[in-house]
Design a protein around this motif. Structure first.
Motif, PDB file in Angstrom:
ATOM      1  N   VAL A 179      10.350  57.131  30.842  1.00  0.00           N
ATOM      2  CA  VAL A 179       9.042  57.222  31.481  1.00  0.00           C
ATOM      3  C   VAL A 179       8.151  58.228  30.769  1.00  0.00           C
ATOM      4  O   VAL A 179       6.954  58.015  30.600  1.00  0.00           O
ATOM      5  N   ARG A 189      13.790  56.507  34.255  1.00  0.00           N
ATOM      6  CA  ARG A 189      13.789  55.747  35.503  1.00  0.00           C
ATOM      7  C   ARG A 189      15.051  54.908  35.540  1.00  0.00           C
ATOM      8  O   ARG A 189      15.235  53.994  34.746  1.00  0.00           O
ATOM      9  N   VAL A 195      14.549  58.783  39.427  1.00  0.00           N
ATOM     10  CA  VAL A 195      13.976  59.428  38.248  1.00  0.00           C
ATOM     11  C   VAL A 195      14.911  60.544  37.808  1.00  0.00           C
ATOM     12  O   VAL A 195      15.221  61.452  38.581  1.00  0.00           O
TER      13      VAL A 195
END
Length: 354
Positions: A179, A189, A195
């Motif tokens: 990301v 991700r 995350v």
């Protein structure tokens, strides 16, 4: 009458001649040193001007170089290769990080050198200062070694273009889509939406699943009594058809190959199917292949292991198979039942008196 003594602490009266002499000495001292002061001030001003101009020129050169890299890469935008290898967000973040690092290093070197030159102009001994700075740098570097390791690892990852925004990587400690790429932390991700913040210094190996090409591999398990030629022909037809349909014709970078038998068991056989795909599209191609293979096998009458099978008269179940075997304990008069029965209590008789 005796003259009064001067009050304690009272300064002597300065005569006009003494004042003129002191003024003359001050003027002479100023006249002797004003050239040195002017020379020192001009030297300091020159150092500042040159350092500021050099810093501005170098930063401008670095910015123009980064912009030229972006313009060169944008020439392939809109093409299939450009969409694959030159992601706009990835290129922007990578160039921004590289430019920031180069500008910071250039500014630090120029400003530090200018400061040392200014101190040398004032005749300050720089040896103790440099020694103290070296000791302090070693102490700070030892205390913040993890931070320095993360920073240096991030710099080399960006310069070598090991991965970028949009790539799917396996970093060992976490796997997912990139990301954001930073100098200290890489943000991923995960498949479940989580995350992950991975420190660059902790990454020992990186598997980039979005560079070059990927491989879609499907294992088809059929019954051991199926016709292998029929199975191969059906799989070949499925591969030829998916290569013609959109958008799979763009995602496939090679023909669908029937690799042959991977294993042969007593009641099943495993046939391997493989295809070279666009990077990151292997999972989608595998799912589409499984979908089409299942429909083709149903139409061709090929049974997949685990599906319903027709029973013949020989395979019919024996009605007595579900009945339990007779037990010796079922009869109350059998020796086994008598041996397992509890011992009856003795009959009660008349009690004897004490």
């Amino acid at each position: 009458m005796f003259p009064s003594a001067p009050a304690a602490g009272r300064e002597d009266t300065v005569t006009l001649e003494e004042a003129q002499e002191r003024a003359t000495d001050a003027a002479g001292w100023v006249s002797e040193n004003w050239s040195t002061w002017l020379e020192t001030g001009l030297r300091i001003l020159l150092i500042i001007v040159v350092a500021a101009a050099l810093r501005m020129v170098i930063r401008k050169t670095i910015t123009n170089l980064i912009d030229r890299m972006n313009r060169t890469a944008s020439a392939v935008d809109g093409t299939a290769l450009g969409g694959l290898l030159v992601n706009a967000e990835r290129r922007r973040q990578r160039s921004q990080a590289i430019g920031s690092v180069l500008r910071s290093v250039a500014s630090f070197l120029i400003v530090g050198t200018a400061a040392l030159m200014i101190l040398d102009t004032f005749k300050i001994n720089l040896a103790p200062l440099l020694a103290s700075a070296g000791v302090a740098g070693v102490a700070i570097g030892f205390g913040a070694r993890n931070l320095v390791t993360d920073f240096l690892s991030g710099v080399f990852m960006i310069l070598e273009d090991q991965y970028g925004v949009g790539d799917t990587i396996d970093a060992g400690v976490a796997t997912g889509e990139v990301v954001e790429v930073g100098l200290r932390v890489t943000k991923l991700r995960g498949p479940n939406g989580a995350v992950w913040y991975v420190r660059n210094g902790e990454v020992k190996r990186i598997g980039n699943l979005s560079q070059g090409w990927s491989t879609a591999a499907v294992e088809v398990t059929v019954r051991s009594d199926e016709d292998l030629d029929k199975v191969r022909d059906t799989l070949t037809e499925v591969g030829a058809q998916i290569a013609k349909d959109e958008p799979w014709n763009e995602r496939l970078w090679g023909p669908v190959e029937v690799l042959g038998l991977d294993s042969v068991l007593l009641d099943s056989m495993v046939v391997g199917v493989s295809a070279k795909t666009m990077p990151g599209q292997d999972v989608a191609v595998e799912r589409e292949l499984r979908w089409r293979i299942k429909k083709a096998f149903d139409a061709a009458g090929i049974s997949i292991v685990g599906g319903p099978a027709e029973l013949t008269e020989e395979d019919a179940a024996d009605p007595s198979a579900g009945m339990a075997a007779p037990s010796a304990y079922a009869s109350a008069t059998s020796p086994q039942s008598l041996a397992a029965s509890p011992i009856p209590p003795p009959a009660s008789g008349p009690r004897l008196g004490k």
